[in-house]
Design a protein around this motif. Structure first.
Motif, mmCIF file in Angstrom:
data_model
loop_
_atom_site.group_PDB
_atom_site.id
_atom_site.type_symbol
_atom_site.label_atom_id
_atom_site.label_comp_id
_atom_site.label_asym_id
_atom_site.label_seq_id
_atom_site.Cartn_x
_atom_site.Cartn_y
_atom_site.Cartn_z
ATOM 1 N N PHE A 45 -8.685 10.630 31.235
ATOM 2 C CA PHE A 45 -8.190 9.451 30.532
ATOM 3 C C PHE A 45 -9.288 8.392 30.578
ATOM 4 O O PHE A 45 -9.943 8.224 31.610
ATOM 5 N N VAL A 46 -9.485 7.690 29.469
ATOM 6 C CA VAL A 46 -10.512 6.660 29.431
ATOM 7 C C VAL A 46 -9.930 5.350 28.923
ATOM 8 O O VAL A 46 -8.941 5.335 28.190
ATOM 9 N N VAL A 57 -10.243 8.065 34.512
ATOM 10 C CA VAL A 57 -9.563 8.729 35.620
ATOM 11 C C VAL A 57 -9.296 10.161 35.185
ATOM 12 O O VAL A 57 -9.217 10.444 33.993
ATOM 13 N N GLN A 58 -9.155 11.056 36.151
ATOM 14 C CA GLN A 58 -8.996 12.476 35.843
ATOM 15 C C GLN A 58 -7.787 13.083 36.549
ATOM 16 O O GLN A 58 -7.397 12.629 37.622
ATOM 17 N N ALA A 87 -3.772 0.454 34.694
ATOM 18 C CA ALA A 87 -3.367 1.085 33.432
ATOM 19 C C ALA A 87 -3.776 2.552 33.392
ATOM 20 O O ALA A 87 -3.004 3.414 32.938
ATOM 21 N N LEU A 88 -4.972 2.858 33.869
ATOM 22 C CA LEU A 88 -5.427 4.256 33.906
ATOM 23 C C LEU A 88 -4.559 5.081 34.864
ATOM 24 O O LEU A 88 -4.161 6.199 34.544
ATOM 25 N N GLU A 93 -0.182 9.039 35.768
ATOM 26 C CA GLU A 93 1.146 9.290 36.335
ATOM 27 C C GLU A 93 2.139 9.699 35.246
ATOM 28 O O GLU A 93 2.954 10.612 35.454
ATOM 29 N N GLU A 94 2.081 9.059 34.112
ATOM 30 C CA GLU A 94 2.969 9.423 32.992
ATOM 31 C C GLU A 94 2.687 10.843 32.519
ATOM 32 O O GLU A 94 3.609 11.584 32.170
ATOM 33 N N HIS A 95 1.432 11.227 32.512
ATOM 34 C CA HIS A 95 1.053 12.591 32.135
ATOM 35 C C HIS A 95 1.667 13.594 33.115
ATOM 36 O O HIS A 95 2.244 14.605 32.705
#
Length: 146
Positions: A45-46, A57-58, A87-88, A93-95
């Protein structure tokens, strides 16, 4: 894949800050080839502003682990303390939650001046500590119920 060079630069700048205060990491020396592998093998995620990467973040693949793991959180030094890291983290976490998981794990740096406290304010709790033979610090394991 065309963004690997820019992401490598973001990671090097972000992790150089930790090295300055005594937390060396191979991420501070990552190159375009390494980041290309991360993009290919992980969910990355960027956060961007005006076409420039300011955070990433990965999701770290660990098939032998019982929980999904978030890692390699980086925010450009000039963009820190603006909510980008939060936010990242929330996106990752949502993923995890959308994949059906109820808990997520991450690792941080023992005795870092603010990271573990910051993760705790984000809802994470320490569940253990991983000893690291090749580093002058250990890695606290933190988990959060989603």
């Amino acid at each position: 894949m065309e963004d690997a060079s820019a992401l490598a630069d973001l990671y090097r700048r972000s992790y150089a800050e930790n090295e300055k205060i005594g937390f060396p990491s191979s991420v501070a020396d990552c190159d375009e080839e390494t980041v290309t592998r991360w993009i290919r093998d992980r969910t990355v995620f960027v956060a961007a502003h005006d076409g420039e990467f300011v955070g990433a973040v990965q999701m770290i693949p660990h098939l032998d682990r019982e929980l999904p793991e978030i890692g390699r959180l980086a925010v450009s030094p000039e963009w820190q303390e603006r909510g980008i890291g939060s936010a990242l983290l929330e996106s990752a976490e949502e993923h995890v939650k959308s994949d059906g998981w109820g808990t997520v794990r991450l690792r941080t740096l023992s005795d870092h001046p603010f990271l573990e406290d910051w993760y705790r304010r984000c809802g994470y709790e320490r569940t253990g500590v991983q000893s690291l033979d090749n580093r002058p610090y250990d890695a606290p394991l933190l988990e959060k119920e989603l």
